[in-house]
Design a protein around this motif. Structure first.
Motif, PDB file in Angstrom:
ATOM      1  N   UNK A  32       0.828  -1.219   0.000  1.00  0.00           N
ATOM      2  CA  UNK A  32       0.000   0.000   0.000  1.00  0.00           C
ATOM      3  C   UNK A  32       0.860   1.267   0.000  1.00  0.00           C
ATOM      4  N   UNK A  33       1.855   1.271  -0.875  1.00  0.00           N
ATOM      5  CA  UNK A  33       2.758   2.417  -0.951  1.00  0.00           C
ATOM      6  C   UNK A  33       2.099   3.570  -1.694  1.00  0.00           C
ATOM      7  N   UNK A  34       2.514   4.770  -1.349  1.00  0.00           N
ATOM      8  CA  UNK A  34       1.899   5.978  -1.878  1.00  0.00           C
ATOM      9  C   UNK A  34       2.917   6.812  -2.661  1.00  0.00           C
ATOM     10  N   UNK A  35       2.397   7.818  -3.360  1.00  0.00           N
ATOM     11  CA  UNK A  35       3.242   8.763  -4.085  1.00  0.00           C
ATOM     12  C   UNK A  35       4.232   9.416  -3.116  1.00  0.00           C
ATOM     13  N   UNK A  36       5.461   9.595  -3.579  1.00  0.00           N
ATOM     14  CA  UNK A  36       6.586  10.201  -2.852  1.00  0.00           C
ATOM     15  C   UNK A  36       7.320   9.223  -1.936  1.00  0.00           C
ATOM     16  N   UNK A  37       6.784   8.012  -1.762  1.00  0.00           N
ATOM     17  CA  UNK A  37       7.545   7.023  -0.994  1.00  0.00           C
ATOM     18  C   UNK A  37       8.701   6.507  -1.844  1.00  0.00           C
ATOM     19  N   UNK A  38       9.740   6.018  -1.172  1.00  0.00           N
ATOM     20  CA  UNK A  38      10.970   5.619  -1.856  1.00  0.00           C
ATOM     21  C   UNK A  38      11.091   4.104  -1.961  1.00  0.00           C
ATOM     22  N   UNK A  39      11.612   3.665  -3.110  1.00  0.00           N
ATOM     23  CA  UNK A  39      11.947   2.262  -3.333  1.00  0.00           C
ATOM     24  C   UNK A  39      13.294   2.210  -4.051  1.00  0.00           C
ATOM     25  N   UNK A  40      13.881   1.031  -4.111  1.00  0.00           N
ATOM     26  CA  UNK A  40      15.123   0.830  -4.866  1.00  0.00           C
ATOM     27  C   UNK A  40      14.872  -0.207  -5.951  1.00  0.00           C
ATOM     28  N   UNK A  41      15.378   0.061  -7.142  1.00  0.00           N
ATOM     29  CA  UNK A  41      15.324  -0.889  -8.249  1.00  0.00           C
ATOM     30  C   UNK A  41      16.749  -1.307  -8.596  1.00  0.00           C
ATOM     31  N   UNK A  42      16.912  -2.519  -9.103  1.00  0.00           N
ATOM     32  CA  UNK A  42      18.228  -2.964  -9.568  1.00  0.00           C
ATOM     33  C   UNK A  42      18.037  -3.874 -10.770  1.00  0.00           C
ATOM     34  N   UNK A  43      19.060  -3.902 -11.634  1.00  0.00           N
ATOM     35  CA  UNK A  43      18.957  -4.686 -12.868  1.00  0.00           C
ATOM     36  C   UNK A  43      19.909  -5.875 -12.899  1.00  0.00           C
ATOM     37  N   UNK A  44      20.554  -6.156 -11.770  1.00  0.00           N
ATOM     38  CA  UNK A  44      21.471  -7.286 -11.696  1.00  0.00           C
ATOM     39  C   UNK A  44      22.905  -6.943 -12.015  1.00  0.00           C
ATOM     40  N   UNK A  45      23.177  -5.665 -12.314  1.00  0.00           N
ATOM     41  CA  UNK A  45      24.519  -5.265 -12.711  1.00  0.00           C
ATOM     42  C   UNK A  45      25.365  -4.639 -11.624  1.00  0.00           C
ATOM     43  N   UNK A  46      24.852  -4.596 -10.388  1.00  0.00           N
ATOM     44  CA  UNK A  46      25.655  -4.083  -9.288  1.00  0.00           C
ATOM     45  C   UNK A  46      25.336  -2.671  -8.851  1.00  0.00           C
ATOM     46  N   UNK A  47      24.295  -2.059  -9.450  1.00  0.00           N
ATOM     47  CA  UNK A  47      23.915  -0.687  -9.110  1.00  0.00           C
ATOM     48  C   UNK A  47      22.479  -0.668  -8.597  1.00  0.00           C
ATOM     49  N   UNK A  48      22.247   0.114  -7.542  1.00  0.00           N
ATOM     50  CA  UNK A  48      20.893   0.351  -7.048  1.00  0.00           C
ATOM     51  C   UNK A  48      20.399   1.696  -7.572  1.00  0.00           C
ATOM     52  N   UNK A  49      19.190   1.707  -8.104  1.00  0.00           N
ATOM     53  CA  UNK A  49      18.549   2.935  -8.568  1.00  0.00           C
ATOM     54  C   UNK A  49      17.547   3.360  -7.498  1.00  0.00           C
ATOM     55  N   UNK A  50      17.860   4.435  -6.793  1.00  0.00           N
ATOM     56  CA  UNK A  50      16.980   4.925  -5.740  1.00  0.00           C
ATOM     57  C   UNK A  50      15.894   5.783  -6.374  1.00  0.00           C
ATOM     58  N   UNK A  51      14.651   5.452  -6.088  1.00  0.00           N
ATOM     59  CA  UNK A  51      13.528   6.067  -6.801  1.00  0.00           C
ATOM     60  C   UNK A  51      12.460   6.577  -5.842  1.00  0.00           C
ATOM     61  N   UNK A  52      11.709   7.578  -6.330  1.00  0.00           N
ATOM     62  CA  UNK A  52      10.510   8.054  -5.645  1.00  0.00           C
ATOM     63  C   UNK A  52       9.295   7.720  -6.494  1.00  0.00           C
ATOM     64  N   UNK A  53       8.273   7.218  -5.860  1.00  0.00           N
ATOM     65  CA  UNK A  53       7.046   6.886  -6.578  1.00  0.00           C
ATOM     66  C   UNK A  53       6.327   8.178  -6.961  1.00  0.00           C
ATOM     67  N   UNK A  54       5.984   8.303  -8.247  1.00  0.00           N
ATOM     68  CA  UNK A  54       5.246   9.490  -8.693  1.00  0.00           C
ATOM     69  C   UNK A  54       3.814   9.179  -9.092  1.00  0.00           C
ATOM     70  N   UNK A  55       3.507   7.884  -9.327  1.00  0.00           N
ATOM     71  CA  UNK A  55       2.130   7.512  -9.665  1.00  0.00           C
ATOM     72  C   UNK A  55       1.923   6.034  -9.370  1.00  0.00           C
ATOM     73  N   UNK A  56       0.720   5.704  -8.938  1.00  0.00           N
ATOM     74  CA  UNK A  56       0.351   4.312  -8.683  1.00  0.00           C
ATOM     75  C   UNK A  56      -0.977   4.044  -9.372  1.00  0.00           C
ATOM     76  N   UNK A  57      -0.960   3.160 -10.361  1.00  0.00           N
ATOM     77  CA  UNK A  57      -2.174   2.787 -11.082  1.00  0.00           C
ATOM     78  C   UNK A  57      -2.375   1.281 -10.984  1.00  0.00           C
ATOM     79  N   UNK A  58      -3.477   0.815 -11.534  1.00  0.00           N
ATOM     80  CA  UNK A  58      -3.815  -0.601 -11.444  1.00  0.00           C
ATOM     81  C   UNK A  58      -2.792  -1.478 -12.146  1.00  0.00           C
TER      82      UNK A  58
END
Length: 240
Positions: A32-58
């Protein structure tokens, strides 16, 4: 911070859309995360992409990439696991999950004399898609950002000849050498290939060939560990 694997995110992205149904459901419905909350994404290459949620849709979660950081969870020693094929494949899956958490960077199923399997040299590992899912889940949980590699099925000769770094084998027939005696060599090399036998262990002939190919054997003390327990114990000791 919650972490999610996204193979397609790159350094070029300043924003990104998550369209994986499972992850969208987890973010929007489970967490139940909301806009402006933070998450981290990674692609398996050794880097974390720190992100802020800007929209949540179905069917989509939009994020803005606010920073990129090199993962601090990766090990200084590169560890490759060459696991004797067990008689039940779920044991190999268990090994992959636990050793991904510990920091192994590749897994190689090896056919040994006491392996009870129909697999042949050069075969793809069974249930490869499931193994990938297991590794992704383990990385998301433990903070690792490098997705390990799964090698094809190999016989011991092919595997031991090609294995990189310091080659070590857990062998109960070695009554003299402990893992501790090999630690300095492994740390100096920075790369280790660990060989563990299947149920029934490793034969004397296999151990002798391994040594002739440039490897070294060691014992795990007075206790005999299961094939799915031994690699966890050894990699844990190397890392910690």
């Amino acid at each position: 911070m919650h972490r999610f694997y996204q193979a397609n995110i790159t350094n070029k992205h300043t924003s990104f859309e998550i369209r994986d149904d499972g992850i969208v459901h987890q973010i929007s419905r489970v967490l139940r995360m909301k806009v402006d909350e933070k998450i981290a994404l990674f692609n398996g290459g050794g880097v974390d992409f720190l992100c802020e949620i800007r929209s949540v849709a179905k069917d989509c979660v939009g994020v803005d990439v606010v920073n990129r950081v090199k993962s601090e969870a990766e090990r200084e020693i590169k560890i490759h696991l060459y696991q004797g094929v067990p008689n039940v494949w779920s044991k190999f899956e268990e090994v992959v999950r636990k050793c991904t958490e510990l920091g192994a960077i590749s897994f190689h199923p090896v056919i040994m004399e006491r392996s009870e399997t129909r697999l042949k040299n050069g075969d793809l590992p069974p249930k490869l898609e499931r193994l990938s899912k297991i590794m992704i889940e383990a990385c998301e949980q433990c903070g690792g950002s490098v997705l390990p590699m799964i090698g094809n099925v190999e016989d011991l000769k092919s595997a031991s000849d090609a294995a990189p770094g310091v080659k070590i084998m857990a062998y109960e027939g070695d009554k003299e050498t402990s893992l501790e005696e090999l630690m300095s060599e492994m740390r100096n090399a920075g790369e280790v290939s660990l060989f563990v036998g299947p149920e029934g262990g490793i034969t004397k002939g296999e151990a002798e060939y391994f040594v002739k190919s440039g490897g070294g054997t060691f014992n795990l003390g007075k206790r005999i560990l299961r094939t799915e327990t031994a690699p966890v114990a050894v990699i844990g000791r190397i890392c910690f």
